[in-house]
Design a protein around this motif. Structure first.
Motif, PDB file in Angstrom:
ATOM      1  N   LEU A  31       0.830  -1.213   0.000  1.00  0.00           N
ATOM      2  CA  LEU A  31       0.000   0.000   0.000  1.00  0.00           C
ATOM      3  C   LEU A  31       0.864   1.263   0.000  1.00  0.00           C
ATOM      4  CD1 LEU A  31      -2.970  -0.965   2.357  1.00  0.00           C
ATOM      5  CD2 LEU A  31      -3.018  -0.715  -0.107  1.00  0.00           C
ATOM      6  N   ARG A  32       1.993   1.221   0.693  1.00  0.00           N
ATOM      7  CA  ARG A  32       2.922   2.364   0.681  1.00  0.00           C
ATOM      8  C   ARG A  32       3.454   2.603  -0.736  1.00  0.00           C
ATOM      9  NH1 ARG A  32       8.332   0.634   2.783  1.00  0.00           N
ATOM     10  NH2 ARG A  32       8.245  -0.191   0.691  1.00  0.00           N
ATOM     11  N   ASP A  33       3.833   1.504  -1.423  1.00  0.00           N
ATOM     12  CA  ASP A  33       4.335   1.628  -2.800  1.00  0.00           C
ATOM     13  C   ASP A  33       3.261   2.205  -3.724  1.00  0.00           C
ATOM     14  OD1 ASP A  33       6.589   0.483  -1.836  1.00  0.00           O
ATOM     15  OD2 ASP A  33       6.364  -1.438  -2.878  1.00  0.00           O
ATOM     16  N   MET A  34       2.030   1.732  -3.526  1.00  0.00           N
ATOM     17  CA  MET A  34       0.945   2.218  -4.383  1.00  0.00           C
ATOM     18  C   MET A  34       0.657   3.695  -4.116  1.00  0.00           C
ATOM     19  SD  MET A  34      -1.566  -1.073  -4.566  1.00  0.00           S
ATOM     20  CE  MET A  34      -2.585  -0.576  -5.935  1.00  0.00           C
ATOM     21  N   ASP A  35       0.729   4.096  -2.848  1.00  0.00           N
ATOM     22  CA  ASP A  35       0.569   5.520  -2.504  1.00  0.00           C
ATOM     23  C   ASP A  35       1.602   6.356  -3.254  1.00  0.00           C
ATOM     24  OD1 ASP A  35      -1.575   5.412  -0.756  1.00  0.00           O
ATOM     25  OD2 ASP A  35      -0.335   5.085   1.016  1.00  0.00           O
ATOM     26  N   LYS A  36       2.877   5.878  -3.195  1.00  0.00           N
ATOM     27  CA  LYS A  36       3.967   6.600  -3.858  1.00  0.00           C
ATOM     28  C   LYS A  36       3.727   6.659  -5.355  1.00  0.00           C
ATOM     29  CE  LYS A  36       7.987   5.651  -0.981  1.00  0.00           C
ATOM     30  NZ  LYS A  36       9.176   4.827  -0.879  1.00  0.00           N
ATOM     31  N   ALA A  37       3.343   5.519  -5.920  1.00  0.00           N
ATOM     32  CA  ALA A  37       3.179   5.430  -7.371  1.00  0.00           C
ATOM     33  C   ALA A  37       2.040   6.324  -7.866  1.00  0.00           C
ATOM     34  CB  ALA A  37       2.921   3.984  -7.778  1.00  0.00           C
ATOM     35  N   THR A  95      14.057   8.214 -17.373  1.00  0.00           N
ATOM     36  CA  THR A  95      14.305   7.942 -15.945  1.00  0.00           C
ATOM     37  C   THR A  95      14.750   6.495 -15.747  1.00  0.00           C
ATOM     38  OG1 THR A  95      12.531   9.490 -15.424  1.00  0.00           O
ATOM     39  CG2 THR A  95      13.257   8.055 -13.637  1.00  0.00           C
ATOM     40  N   ILE A  96      13.997   5.574 -16.387  1.00  0.00           N
ATOM     41  CA  ILE A  96      14.325   4.142 -16.227  1.00  0.00           C
ATOM     42  C   ILE A  96      15.733   3.874 -16.758  1.00  0.00           C
ATOM     43  CG2 ILE A  96      13.749   1.808 -17.076  1.00  0.00           C
ATOM     44  CD1 ILE A  96      11.482   2.429 -15.386  1.00  0.00           C
ATOM     45  N   GLU A  97      16.055   4.442 -17.923  1.00  0.00           N
ATOM     46  CA  GLU A  97      17.365   4.168 -18.519  1.00  0.00           C
ATOM     47  C   GLU A  97      18.502   4.767 -17.677  1.00  0.00           C
ATOM     48  OE1 GLU A  97      16.155   3.448 -23.175  1.00  0.00           O
ATOM     49  OE2 GLU A  97      16.972   5.411 -22.602  1.00  0.00           O
ATOM     50  N   ARG A  98      18.219   5.956 -17.130  1.00  0.00           N
ATOM     51  CA  ARG A  98      19.228   6.584 -16.262  1.00  0.00           C
ATOM     52  C   ARG A  98      19.473   5.699 -15.026  1.00  0.00           C
ATOM     53  NH1 ARG A  98      16.964  11.367 -16.226  1.00  0.00           N
ATOM     54  NH2 ARG A  98      15.921  11.068 -14.240  1.00  0.00           N
ATOM     55  N   ASN A  99      18.375   5.208 -14.448  1.00  0.00           N
ATOM     56  CA  ASN A  99      18.511   4.332 -13.278  1.00  0.00           C
ATOM     57  C   ASN A  99      19.236   3.036 -13.631  1.00  0.00           C
ATOM     58  OD1 ASN A  99      17.273   6.132 -11.597  1.00  0.00           O
ATOM     59  ND2 ASN A  99      15.263   5.135 -11.658  1.00  0.00           N
ATOM     60  N   ASP A 100      18.898   2.481 -14.816  1.00  0.00           N
ATOM     61  CA  ASP A 100      19.569   1.239 -15.245  1.00  0.00           C
ATOM     62  C   ASP A 100      21.075   1.455 -15.380  1.00  0.00           C
ATOM     63  OD1 ASP A 100      17.328  -0.301 -15.246  1.00  0.00           O
ATOM     64  OD2 ASP A 100      16.921  -0.130 -17.405  1.00  0.00           O
ATOM     65  N   ALA A 101      21.448   2.623 -15.926  1.00  0.00           N
ATOM     66  CA  ALA A 101      22.880   2.927 -16.087  1.00  0.00           C
ATOM     67  C   ALA A 101      23.552   3.038 -14.721  1.00  0.00           C
ATOM     68  CB  ALA A 101      23.042   4.233 -16.861  1.00  0.00           C
ATOM     69  N   THR A 102      22.845   3.661 -13.776  1.00  0.00           N
ATOM     70  CA  THR A 102      23.400   3.782 -12.408  1.00  0.00           C
ATOM     71  C   THR A 102      23.598   2.399 -11.801  1.00  0.00           C
ATOM     72  OG1 THR A 102      22.118   5.802 -12.207  1.00  0.00           O
ATOM     73  CG2 THR A 102      23.046   4.928 -10.176  1.00  0.00           C
ATOM     74  N   ILE A 103      22.575   1.530 -12.001  1.00  0.00           N
ATOM     75  CA  ILE A 103      22.659   0.169 -11.433  1.00  0.00           C
ATOM     76  C   ILE A 103      23.874  -0.560 -12.024  1.00  0.00           C
ATOM     77  CG2 ILE A 103      21.511  -2.106 -11.367  1.00  0.00           C
ATOM     78  CD1 ILE A 103      18.820  -0.493 -11.286  1.00  0.00           C
ATOM     79  N   ALA A 117      13.514   2.292  -6.910  1.00  0.00           N
ATOM     80  CA  ALA A 117      13.027   3.509  -7.593  1.00  0.00           C
ATOM     81  C   ALA A 117      12.465   3.148  -8.966  1.00  0.00           C
ATOM     82  CB  ALA A 117      14.164   4.516  -7.727  1.00  0.00           C
ATOM     83  N   ASN A 118      13.141   2.246  -9.670  1.00  0.00           N
ATOM     84  CA  ASN A 118      12.650   1.796 -10.975  1.00  0.00           C
ATOM     85  C   ASN A 118      11.316   1.056 -10.862  1.00  0.00           C
ATOM     86  OD1 ASN A 118      14.268   2.759 -12.938  1.00  0.00           O
ATOM     87  ND2 ASN A 118      15.435   0.874 -13.282  1.00  0.00           N
ATOM     88  N   GLU A 119      11.214   0.216  -9.837  1.00  0.00           N
ATOM     89  CA  GLU A 119       9.968  -0.539  -9.613  1.00  0.00           C
ATOM     90  C   GLU A 119       8.800   0.424  -9.421  1.00  0.00           C
ATOM     91  OE1 GLU A 119       9.819  -3.427  -6.375  1.00  0.00           O
ATOM     92  OE2 GLU A 119      11.769  -4.141  -7.087  1.00  0.00           O
ATOM     93  N   ILE A 120       9.042   1.499  -8.646  1.00  0.00           N
ATOM     94  CA  ILE A 120       7.972   2.465  -8.366  1.00  0.00           C
ATOM     95  C   ILE A 120       7.575   3.200  -9.656  1.00  0.00           C
ATOM     96  CG2 ILE A 120       7.350   4.566  -7.060  1.00  0.00           C
ATOM     97  CD1 ILE A 120       7.437   2.053  -5.321  1.00  0.00           C
ATOM     98  N   VAL A 121       8.555   3.529 -10.489  1.00  0.00           N
ATOM     99  CA  VAL A 121       8.230   4.209 -11.759  1.00  0.00           C
ATOM    100  C   VAL A 121       7.358   3.298 -12.628  1.00  0.00           C
ATOM    101  CG1 VAL A 121       9.201   5.149 -13.889  1.00  0.00           C
ATOM    102  CG2 VAL A 121      10.330   5.608 -11.733  1.00  0.00           C
TER     103      VAL A 121
END
Lengths: 93, 233
Positions: B119-125, B139-147, B201-205
């Protein structure tokens, strides 16, 4: 003295009313297991199928209220059923 | 004057009576009414059978200790030991259920955690500003590069750690090297947490996209250049 008594009684009554409003949900003690299955599915389904934030918020608030009611009023197996069923539906999204 | 003395006397009596009642009450509360070791052991066995959680089991064990103490005070050590010999096997058997209770409690805690986390994740999303599809992909690609970069750093740290472990054995466990490996392990742990944060962060996006747009986010990878090798006959 009489005035003081009236004020005290009114304050106690209003606090009691506020507390009751917070609790809200009352679980049927005769049929709590079935209620755990039905309500968890119904409410979690509403949460995942909400199409707007307002719709989601209302459904999530009700789901949380029922979770708290099952935890505080019933507990045990029925509470666990409520959590398991809710999680199963919520994890679909 | 006479009346005042009388009322003072009454007040003093009232205080004394209150204190006496208070002391008696405490005494009664802590008192255990022993009957015979067999009957008391049977009572404890019934209580142990009704115990279905760690807290209830602890309460039964406390009750056993109180009874044992009462037997020791009233009849001496021999009777207390006899009572203990009757009760111990019962409590040992109940204690075997401890692991089951602990597992049940852990499972319940996991379910509660999953419920509130989701429920917290859904609130954020739901409250996340997504922007355009291109913004989301960026955003996703930037995060993937960071990972990817952090994973490379993690691999280096792990290799360093393994080499240091070998060096420590060869050097005979010197303290400075042991301290260094401790620091390295802390760095590895912190790197893992950093990676987990970006993955989350990617999961939430992705969840936000699913909830707000009503469909799954699909990122089409650019086609890799295919090298054609001509067969020479």
């Amino acid at each position: 003295m009489k005035r003081v008594m009236i004020i005290v009684v009114a304050a106690i009554a209003s606090v009691a009313c506020c507390n009751r409003g917070g609790e809200g949900v009352v679980i049927n003690e005769q049929d709590h297991e079935n209620m755990a299955y039905d309500k968890s599915y119904e409410l979690a389904e509403r949460v995942v199928s909400a199409t707007s934030y307002e719709e989601y918020q209302a459904a999530a608030e009700e789901l949380r209220a029922y979770e708290e009611a099952f935890r505080t009023q019933i507990g045990g197996t029925s509470y666990l059923i409520f959590l398991e069923e809710s999680n199963a539906v919520l994890n679909q999204i | 004057m006479k009346k005042s003395r009388k009322s003072r006397f009454m007040l003093a009596c009232g205080y004394v009576a209150f204190v006496v009642l208070l002391l008696l009450g405490t005494r009664c509360e802590s008192r255990v009414h022993i009957t015979t070791p067999e009957r008391d052991a049977k009572h404890i066995a019934e209580m142990a059978e009704l115990a279905h959680s760690e807290a209830e089991l602890k309460a039964v064990e406390k009750m056993r200790a109180n009874y044992e103490q009462a037997y020791r005070k009233s009849y001496g050590g021999a009777k207390a030991l006899y009572f203990r010999s009757l009760v111990d096997p019962i409590l040992d058997a109940a204690g075997d259920r401890r692991e089951v209770y602990a597992a049940e409690e852990a499972y319940l805690a996991a379910q509660q955690g999953a419920f509130s986390d989701k429920l917290r994740d859904m609130d954020k999303a739901w409250t996340m500003e997504l922007g355009s599809d291109a913004d989301v992909v960026a955003t996703i690609e930037r995060n993937d590069a960071t990972i990817e970069a952090k994973n490379a750093e993690l691999a280096t740290l792990i290799a360093e750690n393994e080499q240091l472990a070998v060096d420590i054995i060869e050097a005979g466990y010197p303290e400075d090297m042991l301290n260094k490996i401790g620091e390295l392990e802390a760095k590895i742990e912190s790197k893992r947490e950093e990676i987990a944060d970006v993955e989350y962060a990617n999961e939430i996006v992705r969840l936000a996209y699913r909830l707000q747009r009503g469909e799954e986010l699909v990122i089409v990878e650019p086609e890799a250049e295919i090298e054609v090798v001509e067969e020479v006959m």
